[in-house]
Enzyme design. Structure first.
Site, mmCIF file in Angstrom:
data_model
loop_
_atom_site.group_PDB
_atom_site.id
_atom_site.type_symbol
_atom_site.label_atom_id
_atom_site.label_comp_id
_atom_site.label_asym_id
_atom_site.label_seq_id
_atom_site.Cartn_x
_atom_site.Cartn_y
_atom_site.Cartn_z
ATOM 1 N N GLY A 116 0.827 -1.208 0.000
ATOM 2 C CA GLY A 116 0.000 0.000 0.000
ATOM 3 C C GLY A 116 0.857 1.251 0.000
ATOM 4 O O GLY A 116 0.572 2.234 0.699
ATOM 5 N N GLY A 124 -0.585 4.818 -0.242
ATOM 6 C CA GLY A 124 -1.624 5.216 0.697
ATOM 7 C C GLY A 124 -1.074 6.036 1.854
ATOM 8 O O GLY A 124 0.132 6.231 1.991
ATOM 9 N N GLU A 133 1.775 -1.859 -4.767
ATOM 10 C CA GLU A 133 0.428 -1.320 -4.912
ATOM 11 C C GLU A 133 -0.391 -2.288 -5.761
ATOM 12 O O GLU A 133 0.140 -3.206 -6.380
ATOM 13 C CB GLU A 133 0.442 0.069 -5.563
ATOM 14 C CG GLU A 133 0.376 1.231 -4.573
ATOM 15 C CD GLU A 133 -0.892 1.217 -3.725
ATOM 16 O OE1 GLU A 133 -1.839 0.488 -4.057
ATOM 17 O OE2 GLU A 133 -0.912 1.924 -2.700
ATOM 18 N N GLY A 168 -0.534 -4.485 10.028
ATOM 19 C CA GLY A 168 -1.359 -3.462 10.655
ATOM 20 C C GLY A 168 -2.724 -3.369 10.018
ATOM 21 O O GLY A 168 -3.527 -2.502 10.375
ATOM 22 N N SER A 215 -1.376 -6.715 14.774
ATOM 23 C CA SER A 215 -2.022 -5.940 15.824
ATOM 24 C C SER A 215 -3.023 -4.977 15.214
ATOM 25 O O SER A 215 -2.810 -4.448 14.118
ATOM 26 C CB SER A 215 -0.987 -5.154 16.628
ATOM 27 O OG SER A 215 -1.623 -4.384 17.640
ATOM 28 N N GLY A 216 -4.118 -4.756 15.937
ATOM 29 C CA GLY A 216 -5.093 -3.763 15.503
ATOM 30 C C GLY A 216 -4.577 -2.355 15.641
ATOM 31 O O GLY A 216 -5.161 -1.414 15.104
ATOM 32 N N HIS A 256 -12.756 7.946 13.928
ATOM 33 C CA HIS A 256 -11.736 7.996 12.889
ATOM 34 C C HIS A 256 -12.190 8.909 11.753
ATOM 35 O O HIS A 256 -13.346 9.313 11.686
ATOM 36 C CB HIS A 256 -11.465 6.596 12.323
ATOM 37 C CG HIS A 256 -10.614 5.743 13.203
ATOM 38 N ND1 HIS A 256 -11.144 4.956 14.191
ATOM 39 C CD2 HIS A 256 -9.266 5.549 13.240
ATOM 40 C CE1 HIS A 256 -10.167 4.300 14.803
ATOM 41 N NE2 HIS A 256 -9.019 4.653 14.247
ATOM 42 N N HIS A 257 -11.263 9.147 10.855
ATOM 43 C CA HIS A 257 -11.504 9.975 9.675
ATOM 44 C C HIS A 257 -12.610 9.380 8.797
ATOM 45 O O HIS A 257 -12.937 8.187 8.893
ATOM 46 C CB HIS A 257 -10.217 10.118 8.860
ATOM 47 C CG HIS A 257 -9.586 8.797 8.521
ATOM 48 N ND1 HIS A 257 -9.928 8.073 7.407
ATOM 49 C CD2 HIS A 257 -8.660 8.052 9.182
ATOM 50 C CE1 HIS A 257 -9.220 6.959 7.360
ATOM 51 N NE2 HIS A 257 -8.448 6.905 8.438
ATOM 52 N N LYS A 304 -12.254 5.893 6.641
ATOM 53 C CA LYS A 304 -12.040 4.556 7.206
ATOM 54 C C LYS A 304 -13.202 3.653 6.838
ATOM 55 O O LYS A 304 -14.371 4.035 6.954
ATOM 56 C CB LYS A 304 -11.882 4.632 8.730
ATOM 57 C CG LYS A 304 -11.458 3.298 9.337
ATOM 58 C CD LYS A 304 -10.962 3.468 10.749
ATOM 59 C CE LYS A 304 -10.514 2.142 11.362
ATOM 60 N NZ LYS A 304 -9.420 1.527 10.602
ATOM 61 N N GLY A 335 -9.989 -1.697 14.256
ATOM 62 C CA GLY A 335 -9.150 -2.742 14.827
ATOM 63 C C GLY A 335 -8.707 -2.406 16.232
ATOM 64 O O GLY A 335 -8.589 -3.283 17.092
#
Length: 271
Positions: free
Chosen positions: A10, A13, A36, A100, A124-125, A157-158, A161, A167
């Site tokens: 990614g 991003g 990507e 992630g 992990s979240g 969150h933004h 999302k 997460g």
């Protein structure tokens, strides 16, 4: 020891660029590949230039196999379907895979766990130190307070999302459930609408907010008779997640295959 060669998924991003920026400032790590999806308008561009750190001589590609075959690790903030595929590639190459990615289904998690028989996977979240310390505090609070204290996880969150609860919210919910010695899947409340009746004791509620450019805010409410304890974490810059992921990558180097968490990386694992 030679620098650890990493592939970043990614790469164009928000998180991918943040990881590349952090990586460029971290001793012992070098960007060896940037990935990507097919059709991305950024294919062929220099990953460093796109991240704002200047040319690194690494062109963004959609072909993971030759990059991963020559890498020591993968840092992966992508989508569940892609993450499962990358876990399989990491297992074949027997390298580290730091995940992630959020929004994974139970089937996705099972596939990742299977890959961890041959790859060193840290999943992990949330990759930040603060959130993982918060999860320990939530677990301790849930264990210490009686069942009449209701637990609610609130997150924002933004607007871009795509998964809910986040997460991180689920990580905190799992910590609360562990403190109460219950299964989160059997005791979580994800939505309330209409005439819901009184709150059932012992459940863990989730509330989700979305808007603007908020990086991430999480609060765990433990509300009992006449008092409420609120444990909160606010992320102000994605760099905290990128730095945590790179810390996990360095920790994973040379470690035996298995599925680990950020608690393991930070020495906060449950006894």
């Amino acid at each position: 020891m030679n620098a650890m060669k990493l592939v970043v998924t990614g790469a164009s991003g928000r998180m991918g660029r943040s990881v590349i920026r952090a990586l460029s400032e971290t001793d012992g790590l070098v960007l060896a590949g940037a990935l990507e999806h097919e059709g991305s308008p950024h294919l062929g561009k220099d990953a460093g230039e796109l991240a704002g750190v200047g040319a690194l001589g690494v062109a963004i590609s959609a072909d993971p196999l030759p990059l991963i075959a020559d890498a020591d690790g993968i840092v992966d903030f992508s989508l569940p379907q892609a993450t499962v595929a990358y876990a399989g590639y990491a297992a074949q190459a027997r390298i580290a895979h730091v995940i992630g990615t959020t929004g994974c289904s139970p089937e996705d998690d099972a596939a990742i766990a299977a890959a961890a028989r041959h790859a060193t996977i840290v999943k992990s979240g949330n990759m930040s130190l603060g959130v993982n310390l918060l999860s320990v505090l939530v677990e301790q609070a849930a264990k210490s307070l009686p069942a009449e204290f209701d637990i609610e996880v609130l997150e924002m969150h933004h607007r871009h999302k795509v998964d809910a609860p986040s997460g991180t919210a689920l990580l905190l919910g799992e910590a609360a459930a562990a403190g109460r010695d219950i299964a989160l899947a059997d005791n979580s409340v994800r939505s309330r609408d209409g005439h819901t009746g009184p709150r059932r004791e012992g459940t863990i509620g989730f509330a989700t907010l979305r808007g603007g450019s908020v990086v991430g805010e999480h609060s765990v409410y433990l509300s009992g008779p006449s008092e409420t304890l609120i444990l909160t974490h606010k992320a102000e810059d994605r760099a905290i997640f990128a730095n945590g992921a790179l810390k996990a990558t360095l920790w994973a180097r040379g470690r035996k295959p298995g599925l680990y968490s950020m608690r393991d990386v930070l020495g906060l694992s449950r006894a």
